[in-house]
Design a protein around this motif. Structure first.
Motif, mmCIF file in Angstrom:
data_model
loop_
_atom_site.group_PDB
_atom_site.id
_atom_site.type_symbol
_atom_site.label_atom_id
_atom_site.label_comp_id
_atom_site.label_asym_id
_atom_site.label_seq_id
_atom_site.Cartn_x
_atom_site.Cartn_y
_atom_site.Cartn_z
ATOM 1 N N THR A 1 -36.339 -16.826 21.410
ATOM 2 C CA THR A 1 -36.381 -16.535 23.087
ATOM 3 C C THR A 1 -35.870 -15.017 23.384
ATOM 4 O OG1 THR A 1 -35.768 -17.305 25.263
ATOM 5 C CG2 THR A 1 -34.286 -17.667 23.472
ATOM 6 N N SER A 2 -36.359 -14.381 24.386
ATOM 7 C CA SER A 2 -35.493 -13.327 25.002
ATOM 8 C C SER A 2 -34.583 -13.497 26.004
ATOM 9 C CB SER A 2 -36.578 -12.323 25.702
ATOM 10 O OG SER A 2 -37.752 -11.790 24.358
ATOM 11 N N SER A 3 -34.077 -14.755 26.033
ATOM 12 C CA SER A 3 -32.856 -15.068 26.735
ATOM 13 C C SER A 3 -31.609 -14.218 26.878
ATOM 14 C CB SER A 3 -32.576 -16.685 26.636
ATOM 15 O OG SER A 3 -33.602 -17.341 27.023
ATOM 16 N N PRO A 4 -31.201 -13.819 25.485
ATOM 17 C CA PRO A 4 -30.121 -12.898 25.371
ATOM 18 C C PRO A 4 -30.249 -11.554 25.982
ATOM 19 C CG PRO A 4 -30.278 -14.190 23.282
ATOM 20 C CD PRO A 4 -31.405 -14.255 24.227
ATOM 21 N N ALA A 5 -31.488 -11.163 26.156
ATOM 22 C CA ALA A 5 -31.722 -9.627 26.508
ATOM 23 C C ALA A 5 -31.789 -9.908 27.710
ATOM 24 C CB ALA A 5 -33.175 -9.265 25.889
ATOM 25 N N ALA A 6 -32.468 -10.753 28.383
ATOM 26 C CA ALA A 6 -32.454 -11.056 29.919
ATOM 27 C C ALA A 6 -30.991 -11.111 30.574
ATOM 28 C CB ALA A 6 -33.207 -12.441 30.207
ATOM 29 N N TYR A 7 -30.296 -11.895 29.774
ATOM 30 C CA TYR A 7 -28.925 -12.142 30.257
ATOM 31 C C TYR A 7 -28.247 -10.896 30.415
ATOM 32 C CZ TYR A 7 -23.963 -13.144 29.789
ATOM 33 O OH TYR A 7 -22.588 -13.150 29.922
ATOM 34 N N ASP A 8 -28.277 -10.248 29.068
ATOM 35 C CA ASP A 8 -27.493 -8.746 29.156
ATOM 36 C C ASP A 8 -27.907 -7.645 30.077
ATOM 37 O OD1 ASP A 8 -25.770 -7.250 27.667
ATOM 38 O OD2 ASP A 8 -27.438 -5.903 27.031
ATOM 39 N N THR A 9 -29.291 -7.680 30.309
ATOM 40 C CA THR A 9 -29.850 -6.703 31.076
ATOM 41 C C THR A 9 -29.466 -7.141 32.517
ATOM 42 O OG1 THR A 9 -31.764 -6.213 29.850
ATOM 43 C CG2 THR A 9 -32.033 -5.795 32.135
#
Length: 134
Positions: free
Chosen positions: A2-10
């Motif tokens: 998932t792209s969840s870590p990228a979403a959280y970081d952004t």
């Protein structure tokens, strides 16, 4: 993955850089993380003591009828994000439903070379604040 870590970081960087938080927006929408990815982002923020609130949604969860369609993991981040933004979110802003929206579409940086080499597929997310005045 998932792209969840990228979403959280952004989203974290956006809040930090702009001095804003979830309560400063009528709607915060990622896309498309699906049920699992959306829950992961919410959990990451909860770990930081940040409540994303009831206005935190995901394009995949908005696009599909979860009662009638078995869509737990979402679909294409690019496709869902574009469809939901252009069909639902912008028309809602035009209708006055929301005045300030934080749109954070996600996606995967797919590469045939890295996939053939067994490498992980990195996720990406960009955030755009949309505001409307009447």
């Amino acid at each position: 993955m998932t792209s969840s870590p990228a979403a959280y970081d952004t989203l974290s960087a956006f809040f930090r850089d702009t001095g804003t938080g979830p309560r400063d927006f009528d709607l915060i929408v990622t896309g498309d993380l699906g049920e699992l990815g959306h829950a992961i982002v919410r959990d990451f923020f909860a770990r930081d003591g940040v409540d994303m609130g009831p206005n935190f949604h995901d394009c995949g969860l908005l696009l599909y009828d979860r009662q009638r369609q078995d869509m737990h993991a979402g679909a294409s981040g690019c496709g869902c994000s574009a469809s939901v933004l252009n069909g639902y979110l912008l028309s809602g802003m035009r209708a006055g439903r929301w005045k300030r929206l934080l749109f954070a579409p996600t996606g995967a940086l797919l590469s045939p070379i890295s996939a053939c080499q067994g490498e992980s597929i990195p996720g990406i997310c960009h955030a755009v604040c949309l505001a409307a005045e009447r």
